[in-house]
Design a protein around this motif. Structure first.
Motif, PDB file in Angstrom:
ATOM      1  N   LEU A 181       0.831  -1.204   0.000  1.00 41.65           N
ATOM      2  CA  LEU A 181       0.000   0.000   0.000  1.00 41.65           C
ATOM      3  C   LEU A 181       0.866   1.254   0.000  1.00 41.65           C
ATOM      4  O   LEU A 181       0.495   2.270  -0.599  1.00 41.65           O
ATOM      5  CB  LEU A 181      -0.985  -0.018   1.173  1.00 41.65           C
ATOM      6  CG  LEU A 181      -2.313  -0.719   0.806  1.00 41.65           C
ATOM      7  CD1 LEU A 181      -2.145  -2.226   0.719  1.00 41.65           C
ATOM      8  CD2 LEU A 181      -3.424  -0.368   1.769  1.00 41.65           C
ATOM      9  N   GLY A 182       2.032   1.170   0.630  1.00 37.40           N
ATOM     10  CA  GLY A 182       2.962   2.286   0.553  1.00 37.40           C
ATOM     11  C   GLY A 182       3.452   2.508  -0.867  1.00 37.40           C
ATOM     12  O   GLY A 182       3.529   3.649  -1.342  1.00 37.40           O
ATOM     13  N   ALA A 183       3.776   1.430  -1.560  1.00 38.08           N
ATOM     14  CA  ALA A 183       4.241   1.533  -2.943  1.00 38.08           C
ATOM     15  C   ALA A 183       3.154   2.127  -3.834  1.00 38.08           C
ATOM     16  O   ALA A 183       3.435   2.949  -4.721  1.00 38.08           O
ATOM     17  CB  ALA A 183       4.654   0.159  -3.464  1.00 38.08           C
ATOM     18  N   THR A 184       1.915   1.727  -3.612  1.00 40.96           N
ATOM     19  CA  THR A 184       0.797   2.257  -4.399  1.00 40.96           C
ATOM     20  C   THR A 184       0.638   3.757  -4.168  1.00 40.96           C
ATOM     21  O   THR A 184       0.429   4.528  -5.109  1.00 40.96           O
ATOM     22  CB  THR A 184      -0.506   1.522  -4.044  1.00 40.96           C
ATOM     23  OG1 THR A 184      -0.320   0.108  -4.248  1.00 40.96           O
ATOM     24  CG2 THR A 184      -1.663   2.002  -4.897  1.00 40.96           C
ATOM     25  N   ALA A 185       0.746   4.180  -2.921  1.00 34.25           N
ATOM     26  CA  ALA A 185       0.628   5.604  -2.609  1.00 34.25           C
ATOM     27  C   ALA A 185       1.702   6.414  -3.325  1.00 34.25           C
ATOM     28  O   ALA A 185       1.452   7.513  -3.830  1.00 34.25           O
ATOM     29  CB  ALA A 185       0.706   5.827  -1.102  1.00 34.25           C
ATOM     30  N   LYS A 186       2.909   5.867  -3.388  1.00 33.86           N
ATOM     31  CA  LYS A 186       4.016   6.586  -4.029  1.00 33.86           C
ATOM     32  C   LYS A 186       3.853   6.681  -5.545  1.00 33.86           C
ATOM     33  O   LYS A 186       4.522   7.499  -6.192  1.00 33.86           O
ATOM     34  CB  LYS A 186       5.339   5.895  -3.688  1.00 33.86           C
ATOM     35  CG  LYS A 186       5.734   6.035  -2.227  1.00 33.86           C
ATOM     36  CD  LYS A 186       6.983   5.238  -1.910  1.00 33.86           C
ATOM     37  CE  LYS A 186       7.355   5.347  -0.436  1.00 33.86           C
ATOM     38  NZ  LYS A 186       8.542   4.524  -0.091  1.00 33.86           N
ATOM     39  N   LEU A 187       2.970   5.879  -6.113  1.00 39.95           N
ATOM     40  CA  LEU A 187       2.744   5.897  -7.555  1.00 39.95           C
ATOM     41  C   LEU A 187       1.585   6.805  -7.952  1.00 39.95           C
ATOM     42  O   LEU A 187       1.126   6.758  -9.106  1.00 39.95           O
ATOM     43  CB  LEU A 187       2.474   4.481  -8.065  1.00 39.95           C
ATOM     44  CG  LEU A 187       3.669   3.528  -8.064  1.00 39.95           C
ATOM     45  CD1 LEU A 187       3.215   2.123  -8.430  1.00 39.95           C
ATOM     46  CD2 LEU A 187       4.735   4.013  -9.048  1.00 39.95           C
ATOM     47  N   ALA A 188       1.131   7.647  -7.048  1.00 36.99           N
ATOM     48  CA  ALA A 188      -0.057   8.474  -7.314  1.00 36.99           C
ATOM     49  C   ALA A 188       0.072   9.273  -8.604  1.00 36.99           C
ATOM     50  O   ALA A 188      -0.868   9.333  -9.411  1.00 36.99           O
ATOM     51  CB  ALA A 188      -0.315   9.407  -6.130  1.00 36.99           C
ATOM     52  N   GLU A 189       1.218   9.890  -8.829  1.00 42.95           N
ATOM     53  CA  GLU A 189       1.390  10.710 -10.025  1.00 42.95           C
ATOM     54  C   GLU A 189       1.422   9.848 -11.288  1.00 42.95           C
ATOM     55  O   GLU A 189       0.915  10.261 -12.340  1.00 42.95           O
ATOM     56  CB  GLU A 189       2.665  11.551  -9.923  1.00 42.95           C
ATOM     57  CG  GLU A 189       2.548  12.713  -8.958  1.00 42.95           C
ATOM     58  CD  GLU A 189       1.400  13.650  -9.307  1.00 42.95           C
ATOM     59  OE1 GLU A 189       1.272  14.024 -10.506  1.00 42.95           O
ATOM     60  OE2 GLU A 189       0.621  14.002  -8.405  1.00 42.95           O
ATOM     61  N   GLU A 190       2.022   8.661 -11.186  1.00 39.66           N
ATOM     62  CA  GLU A 190       2.051   7.762 -12.342  1.00 39.66           C
ATOM     63  C   GLU A 190       0.646   7.298 -12.698  1.00 39.66           C
ATOM     64  O   GLU A 190       0.278   7.222 -13.882  1.00 39.66           O
ATOM     65  CB  GLU A 190       2.955   6.556 -12.063  1.00 39.66           C
ATOM     66  CG  GLU A 190       4.424   6.900 -11.905  1.00 39.66           C
ATOM     67  CD  GLU A 190       5.002   7.523 -13.171  1.00 39.66           C
ATOM     68  OE1 GLU A 190       4.635   7.069 -14.276  1.00 39.66           O
ATOM     69  OE2 GLU A 190       5.816   8.457 -13.054  1.00 39.66           O
TER      70      GLU A 190
END
Length: 212
Positions: A49-58
């Motif tokens: 879920l942390g990785a998903t949050a960091k991909l918000a702009e992508e």
């Protein structure tokens, strides 16, 4: 029920960390990534879920909305979000569905009894703006997902929806693509692929990636 490629993604209404979600309405004209995790306050799920949050702009660049789900109650999700933000150095910016009644888990066949008869496996669905399921991936509980691969497939799907192409093995954004075998009209090929193509075989015609 089993979800297959091309099926309409089942609709539902469920509570989440962002309030009540009416799934199809929430998706609107966006693409969606719906993914399940086995349990809150567990290590692999926290990293995912942390990785998903960091991909918000992508995700935003691709017109994609992400949404997570597990069978934990809303209170658990709300408490866990703080741990995700702290340990993963990010801020959860997408809804986490609370599914203690297993409604969503059952609609999307996310509980595999021979793996675990109560918790969801790591299922992921990519859904297009027409609400059709375009990708399904299922990982075991011990293996965190590769979200670079999820973005790669979304790039491929969006490219191939717009142009008469397919993407070869290990393709990534900017690589050469393949003209689909069903496209045979020479004039139409010339029009659609002004950069030309190389015919390795009659059925294998490689062309530079078309402009978006």
């Amino acid at each position: 029920m089993s979800i297959r490629l091309g099926d309409i993604a089942p609709d539902f209404t469920q509570q989440s960390t962002a309030g009540e979600i009416k799934f199809h309405e929430w998706l609107g004209d966006s693409w969606g990534v719906l993914f399940s995790h086995p349990k809150d306050f567990t290590p692999v799920c926290t990293t995912e879920l942390g990785a998903t949050a960091k991909l918000a702009e992508e995700f935003k660049k691709r017109n994609v909305k992400a949404i997570a789900v597990s069978v934990d109650p809303l209170e658990s999700h709300n408490g866990w979000v703080g741990d995700i933000n702290e340990t993963q150095n990010t801020k959860v910016n997408f809804p986490i569905l609370a599914d203690p009644d297993k409604k969503v888990a059952n609609l999307y066949d996310m509980i595999h009894p021979n793996a675990n008869d109560t918790l969801t496996v790591r299922s992921l669905f990519v859904i297009d703006p027409k609400k059709k399921v375009r990708l399904t991936i299922t990982y075991p509980a011990s293996t965190g997902r590769n979200f670079d691969e999820v973005l790669r497939v979304i790039d491929s799907l969006q490219l191939t929806d717009k142009h008469s192409v397919a993407t070869p093995a290990n393709w990534k954004q900017g690589d050469d693509v393949i003209i689909v075998p069903s496209l045979q009209d020479p004039e139409l090929i010339k029009q659609k692929f002004p950069k030309g193509f190389k015919a390795v075989k009659p059925y294998l015609r490689i062309t530079p990636q078309p402009d978006k």
